[in-house]
Scaffold this motif. Structure first.
Motif, PDB file in Angstrom:
ATOM      1  N   GLY A  23      12.846  12.232  -0.509  1.00 48.70           N
ATOM      2  CA  GLY A  23      11.437  11.883  -0.709  1.00 48.70           C
ATOM      3  C   GLY A  23      10.878  10.954   0.349  1.00 48.70           C
ATOM      4  O   GLY A  23       9.730  10.548   0.263  1.00 48.70           O
ATOM      5  N   MET A  24      11.684  10.588   1.367  1.00 49.01           N
ATOM      6  CA  MET A  24      11.212   9.589   2.327  1.00 49.01           C
ATOM      7  C   MET A  24      10.271  10.224   3.354  1.00 49.01           C
ATOM      8  O   MET A  24      10.692  11.020   4.185  1.00 49.01           O
ATOM      9  N   PRO A  25       8.971   9.860   3.293  1.00 45.17           N
ATOM     10  CA  PRO A  25       8.002  10.475   4.213  1.00 45.17           C
ATOM     11  C   PRO A  25       8.083   9.859   5.605  1.00 45.17           C
ATOM     12  O   PRO A  25       8.536   8.728   5.770  1.00 45.17           O
TER      13      PRO A  25
ATOM     14  N   VAL B 134      13.591   5.131  10.680  1.00 48.19           N
ATOM     15  CA  VAL B 134      13.470   5.876   9.419  1.00 48.19           C
ATOM     16  C   VAL B 134      12.030   5.857   8.907  1.00 48.19           C
ATOM     17  O   VAL B 134      11.517   6.872   8.437  1.00 48.19           O
ATOM     18  N   VAL B 135      11.372   4.709   9.013  1.00 46.10           N
ATOM     19  CA  VAL B 135       9.997   4.635   8.510  1.00 46.10           C
ATOM     20  C   VAL B 135       9.093   5.537   9.361  1.00 46.10           C
ATOM     21  O   VAL B 135       8.240   6.251   8.842  1.00 46.10           O
ATOM     22  N   LYS B 136       9.319   5.552  10.655  1.00 41.55           N
ATOM     23  CA  LYS B 136       8.473   6.360  11.529  1.00 41.55           C
ATOM     24  C   LYS B 136       8.711   7.854  11.328  1.00 41.55           C
ATOM     25  O   LYS B 136       7.777   8.632  11.250  1.00 41.55           O
TER      26      LYS B 136
ATOM     27  N   THR C 101      15.911  12.330  -6.411  1.00 42.92           N
ATOM     28  CA  THR C 101      17.304  12.404  -5.980  1.00 42.92           C
ATOM     29  C   THR C 101      17.328  12.905  -4.542  1.00 42.92           C
ATOM     30  O   THR C 101      16.826  14.016  -4.324  1.00 42.92           O
ATOM     31  N   PRO C 102      17.819  12.174  -3.552  1.00 45.09           N
ATOM     32  CA  PRO C 102      18.388  10.831  -3.645  1.00 45.09           C
ATOM     33  C   PRO C 102      17.343   9.788  -4.022  1.00 45.09           C
ATOM     34  O   PRO C 102      16.170   9.940  -3.723  1.00 45.09           O
ATOM     35  N   ALA C 103      17.804   8.728  -4.705  1.00 48.77           N
ATOM     36  CA  ALA C 103      16.911   7.668  -5.157  1.00 48.77           C
ATOM     37  C   ALA C 103      16.464   6.814  -3.981  1.00 48.77           C
ATOM     38  O   ALA C 103      17.237   6.571  -3.065  1.00 48.77           O
TER      39      ALA C 103
ATOM     40  N   GLU D 267       0.817  -1.212   0.000  1.00 50.75           N
ATOM     41  CA  GLU D 267       0.000   0.000   0.000  1.00 50.75           C
ATOM     42  C   GLU D 267       0.859   1.275   0.000  1.00 50.75           C
ATOM     43  O   GLU D 267       0.528   2.250  -0.640  1.00 50.75           O
ATOM     44  N   HIS D 268       1.958   1.268   0.747  1.00 49.15           N
ATOM     45  CA  HIS D 268       2.653   2.530   1.030  1.00 49.15           C
ATOM     46  C   HIS D 268       4.097   2.622   0.555  1.00 49.15           C
ATOM     47  O   HIS D 268       4.667   3.697   0.579  1.00 49.15           O
ATOM     48  N   CYS D 269       4.720   1.532   0.213  1.00 54.24           N
ATOM     49  CA  CYS D 269       6.172   1.589   0.004  1.00 54.24           C
ATOM     50  C   CYS D 269       6.606   1.182  -1.397  1.00 54.24           C
ATOM     51  O   CYS D 269       7.593   1.696  -1.922  1.00 54.24           O
ATOM     52  N   VAL D 270       5.860   0.245  -2.003  1.00 54.49           N
ATOM     53  CA  VAL D 270       6.336  -0.349  -3.248  1.00 54.49           C
ATOM     54  C   VAL D 270       6.445   0.695  -4.366  1.00 54.49           C
ATOM     55  O   VAL D 270       7.328   0.605  -5.221  1.00 54.49           O
ATOM     56  N   GLN D 271       5.573   1.725  -4.342  1.00 54.72           N
ATOM     57  CA  GLN D 271       5.607   2.761  -5.389  1.00 54.72           C
ATOM     58  C   GLN D 271       6.997   3.378  -5.482  1.00 54.72           C
ATOM     59  O   GLN D 271       7.447   3.754  -6.552  1.00 54.72           O
ATOM     60  N   CYS D 272       7.655   3.537  -4.357  1.00 55.64           N
ATOM     61  CA  CYS D 272       8.967   4.180  -4.365  1.00 55.64           C
ATOM     62  C   CYS D 272      10.117   3.177  -4.293  1.00 55.64           C
ATOM     63  O   CYS D 272      11.139   3.367  -4.938  1.00 55.64           O
ATOM     64  N   HIS D 273       9.953   2.133  -3.485  1.00 48.73           N
ATOM     65  CA  HIS D 273      11.100   1.259  -3.228  1.00 48.73           C
ATOM     66  C   HIS D 273      11.112  -0.008  -4.074  1.00 48.73           C
ATOM     67  O   HIS D 273      12.097  -0.734  -4.069  1.00 48.73           O
ATOM     68  N   GLY D 274      10.004  -0.299  -4.779  1.00 45.31           N
ATOM     69  CA  GLY D 274       9.939  -1.550  -5.508  1.00 45.31           C
ATOM     70  C   GLY D 274       9.875  -2.723  -4.540  1.00 45.31           C
ATOM     71  O   GLY D 274       9.859  -2.530  -3.314  1.00 45.31           O
TER      72      GLY D 274
ATOM     73  N   ALA E 280      18.577  -4.594   0.059  1.00 45.98           N
ATOM     74  CA  ALA E 280      19.953  -4.241   0.413  1.00 45.98           C
ATOM     75  C   ALA E 280      19.991  -3.590   1.794  1.00 45.98           C
ATOM     76  O   ALA E 280      20.893  -3.856   2.599  1.00 45.98           O
ATOM     77  N   THR E 281      18.999  -2.761   2.088  1.00 44.64           N
ATOM     78  CA  THR E 281      18.952  -2.101   3.398  1.00 44.64           C
ATOM     79  C   THR E 281      18.809  -3.130   4.516  1.00 44.64           C
ATOM     80  O   THR E 281      19.497  -3.062   5.528  1.00 44.64           O
ATOM     81  N   ALA E 282      17.916  -4.106   4.309  1.00 43.85           N
ATOM     82  CA  ALA E 282      17.675  -5.108   5.353  1.00 43.85           C
ATOM     83  C   ALA E 282      18.952  -5.880   5.667  1.00 43.85           C
ATOM     84  O   ALA E 282      19.154  -6.343   6.789  1.00 43.85           O
TER      85      ALA E 282
HETATM   86  C1  HEC Z   1       7.531   8.881  -2.028  1.00 43.34           C
HETATM   87  C2  HEC Z   1       8.556   7.890  -2.070  1.00 43.34           C
HETATM   88  C3  HEC Z   1       8.789   7.022  -0.862  1.00 43.34           C
HETATM   89  C4  HEC Z   1       7.868   6.260  -0.195  1.00 43.34           C
HETATM   90  C5  HEC Z   1       6.374   6.152  -0.470  1.00 43.34           C
HETATM   91  C6  HEC Z   1       8.605   5.546   0.802  1.00 43.34           C
HETATM   92  N1  HEC Z   1       9.932   5.856   0.742  1.00 43.34           N
HETATM   93 FE1  HEC Z   1      11.425   5.110   1.902  1.00 43.34          FE
HETATM   94  N2  HEC Z   1      12.783   6.336   1.002  1.00 43.34           N
HETATM   95  C7  HEC Z   1      12.510   7.172  -0.044  1.00 43.34           C
HETATM   96  C8  HEC Z   1      13.731   7.840  -0.442  1.00 43.34           C
HETATM   97  C9  HEC Z   1      13.863   8.871  -1.565  1.00 43.34           C
HETATM   98  C10 HEC Z   1      14.743   7.374   0.411  1.00 43.34           C
HETATM   99  C11 HEC Z   1      16.236   7.732   0.385  1.00 43.34           C
HETATM  100  C12 HEC Z   1      16.580   8.705   1.455  1.00 43.34           C
HETATM  101  C13 HEC Z   1      18.080   8.968   1.468  1.00 43.34           C
HETATM  102  O1  HEC Z   1      18.850   8.153   0.952  1.00 43.34           O
HETATM  103  O2  HEC Z   1      18.457  10.004   2.017  1.00 43.34           O
HETATM  104  C14 HEC Z   1      14.109   6.432   1.319  1.00 43.34           C
HETATM  105  C15 HEC Z   1      14.768   5.761   2.320  1.00 43.34           C
HETATM  106  C16 HEC Z   1      14.227   4.726   3.061  1.00 43.34           C
HETATM  107  C17 HEC Z   1      14.956   3.909   3.987  1.00 43.34           C
HETATM  108  C18 HEC Z   1      16.455   4.032   4.284  1.00 43.34           C
HETATM  109  C19 HEC Z   1      17.099   3.049   3.341  1.00 43.34           C
HETATM  110  C20 HEC Z   1      18.521   3.286   2.938  1.00 43.34           C
HETATM  111  O3  HEC Z   1      19.212   2.258   2.738  1.00 43.34           O
HETATM  112  O4  HEC Z   1      18.934   4.441   2.757  1.00 43.34           O
HETATM  113  C21 HEC Z   1      14.073   2.975   4.487  1.00 43.34           C
HETATM  114  C22 HEC Z   1      14.374   1.867   5.494  1.00 43.34           C
HETATM  115  C23 HEC Z   1      12.794   3.236   3.874  1.00 43.34           C
HETATM  116  N3  HEC Z   1      12.903   4.307   3.025  1.00 43.34           N
HETATM  117  C24 HEC Z   1      11.647   2.491   4.103  1.00 43.34           C
HETATM  118  C25 HEC Z   1      10.385   2.788   3.580  1.00 43.34           C
HETATM  119  C26 HEC Z   1       9.187   2.060   3.894  1.00 43.34           C
HETATM  120  C27 HEC Z   1       9.106   0.815   4.751  1.00 43.34           C
HETATM  121  C28 HEC Z   1       8.164   2.697   3.249  1.00 43.34           C
HETATM  122  C29 HEC Z   1       6.677   2.389   3.334  1.00 43.34           C
HETATM  123  C30 HEC Z   1       6.076   2.479   4.637  1.00 43.34           C
HETATM  124  C31 HEC Z   1       8.743   3.799   2.494  1.00 43.34           C
HETATM  125  N4  HEC Z   1      10.093   3.816   2.721  1.00 43.34           N
HETATM  126  C32 HEC Z   1       8.030   4.636   1.673  1.00 43.34           C
HETATM  127  C33 HEC Z   1      11.288   7.350  -0.656  1.00 43.34           C
HETATM  128  C34 HEC Z   1      10.088   6.770  -0.267  1.00 43.34           C
END
Ligand code: HEC
Ligand code: HEC
Length: 290
Positions: free
Chosen positions: A134-136, A125-127, A104-106, A83-90, A112-114
């Motif tokens: 772009g990480m909300p 980070v998720v919280k 950017t940053p991607a 629902e919330h993560c795959v759009q950005c992280h695959g 790889a993170t796990a």
């Molecule tokens: C709108 C896009 C977006 C969504 C949606 C999103 N993320 Fe992210 N996330 C990012 C980006 C961009 C970064 C990279 C931040 C950085 O490198 O400074 C990131 C970084 C992270 C990281 C740190 C990983 C690393 O190795 O740098 C984690 C863990 C993570 N996200 C988990 C999640 C999870 C779990 C969810 C769903 C609940 C989520 N993200 C939803 C964009 C998103």
């Protein structure tokens, strides 16, 4: 000796001053390309990435980790993830969506993170999200328990095949969020509802984008005049000119302005009741001077 020390100190100060002036000049001339199509220079990228890692490590709480191997938890987490993560992280076998490709940053591949992050760090980070990326932050959408479910899934995704991921998420119903239950206006307010916390309210007001439309004292960047300034809101008689300014009315207004004024240009922002209550408590602290 003291004279040499003093000369050294002067030289260090001079260098610092020159460095500061140089950085200021780069900023003022607009020399650094902030376009997302242009990658960060390697030194900037490494400094930012390292700063992010150190910041997360310093804040993650490793005592609070629940059992992440629980299969039910992983399953619930997969639904949240889809629902919330795959759009950005695959995900295994799934490419990130269109909006992720311009970032950017991607967004990192979380398999790889796990492998390299501790679960407590992923949770943090998720919280809380990551500034200037772009990480909300998910704190206002998911409970801690739901975030742990998601972390459990991220941990389990190491070595997961595309087929396994598909099987796990195919029939999963969209997750019901505990935090959002009761949001959206029709909610009845318990008469003995707890009082809001003004500090939490200030943070929540930042999160729910109030600052994109209102001038709000105490919130950095809240300088937009799409809606009326909220200066002195705590001392006003009415809200939006339509209802008396009581704490309960404020909570209702924040959750759904249209129930008081169908033509209001302020959208219902999907506030959870607890957040609305905190924000109302924060607004009540805004007097004439603030
Ligand atoms: C709108 C896009 C977006 C969504 C949606 C999103 N993320 Fe992210 N996330 C990012 C980006 C961009 C970064 C990279 C931040 C950085 O490198 O400074 C990131 C970084 C992270 C990281 C740190 C990983 C690393 O190795 O740098 C984690 C863990 C993570 N996200 C988990 C999640 C999870 C779990 C969810 C769903 C609940 C989520 N993200 C939803 C964009 C998103
Ligand atoms: C998209 C723009 C937009 C966003 C986002 C927004 N508002 Fe508003 N808000 C408005 C407009 C426009 C009005 C005036 C509406 C009316 O009078 O019908 C308003 C009115 C108000 C009022 C009544 C002000 C008064 O003068 O009586 C309060 C309080 C308020 N908003 C608080 C908030 C808070 C808190 C948030 C975040 C949770 C928020 N708003 C988010 C546009 C917005």
């Amino acid at each position: 000796m003291t004279i040499r020390l003093r000369t050294l100190a002067m030289a260090a100060l001079l260098l610092l001053g020159l460095g500061g002036a140089g950085a200021g000049l780069v900023v003022w001339l607009g020399l650094y390309d902030i376009s997302a199509t242009d990658q960060h220079t390697a030194p900037v990228y490494h400094v930012l990435d390292y700063a992010m890692r150190r910041s997360v490590m310093a804040r993650a709480d490793e005592d609070a980790v629940p059992n992440l191997r629980d299969a039910q938890r992983v399953r619930r987490g997969a639904a949240h993830y889809r629902e919330h993560c795959v759009q950005c992280h695959g995900a295994p076998g799934v490419a990130p969506g269109a909006l992720a490709l311009g970032m950017t940053p991607a967004p990192a591949n979380l398999v790889a993170t796990a492998r390299t992050w501790k679960p407590a760090e992923t949770f943090w980070v998720v919280k809380h999200g990551v500034k200037m990326s772009g990480m909300p932050a998910w704190q206002y959408r998911m409970t801690d328990d739901e975030i742990w479910d998601t972390v459990a899934f991220v941990e389990a995704s190491v070595g997961m095949t595309p087929r396994e991921y598909a099987a796990m998420t195919q029939d999963a119903a969209p997750p019901r969020h505990q935090r959002e239950q009761g949001a959206g206006g029709g909610a009845t307010l318990a008469s003995a509802a707890p009082r809001g916390d003004p500090d939490a309210g200030r943070r929540a007001a930042h999160h729910y984008l109030c600052a994109t439309c209102h001038v709000i004292p105490g919130i950095v960047g809240a300088n937009r005049h799409v809606g009326p300034p909220l200066t002195g809101m705590g001392t006003r008689r009415s809200i939006g000119g339509v209802v008396p300014n009581t704490p309960d009315n404020m909570v209702r207004w924040l959750q759904n302005p249209q129930q008081f004024d169908p033509l209001s240009a302020m959208p219902a922002l999907g506030l959870a009741e607890r957040d609305a209550r905190d924000i109302a408590a924060f607004l009540a602290t805004l007097d004439e001077v603030h």
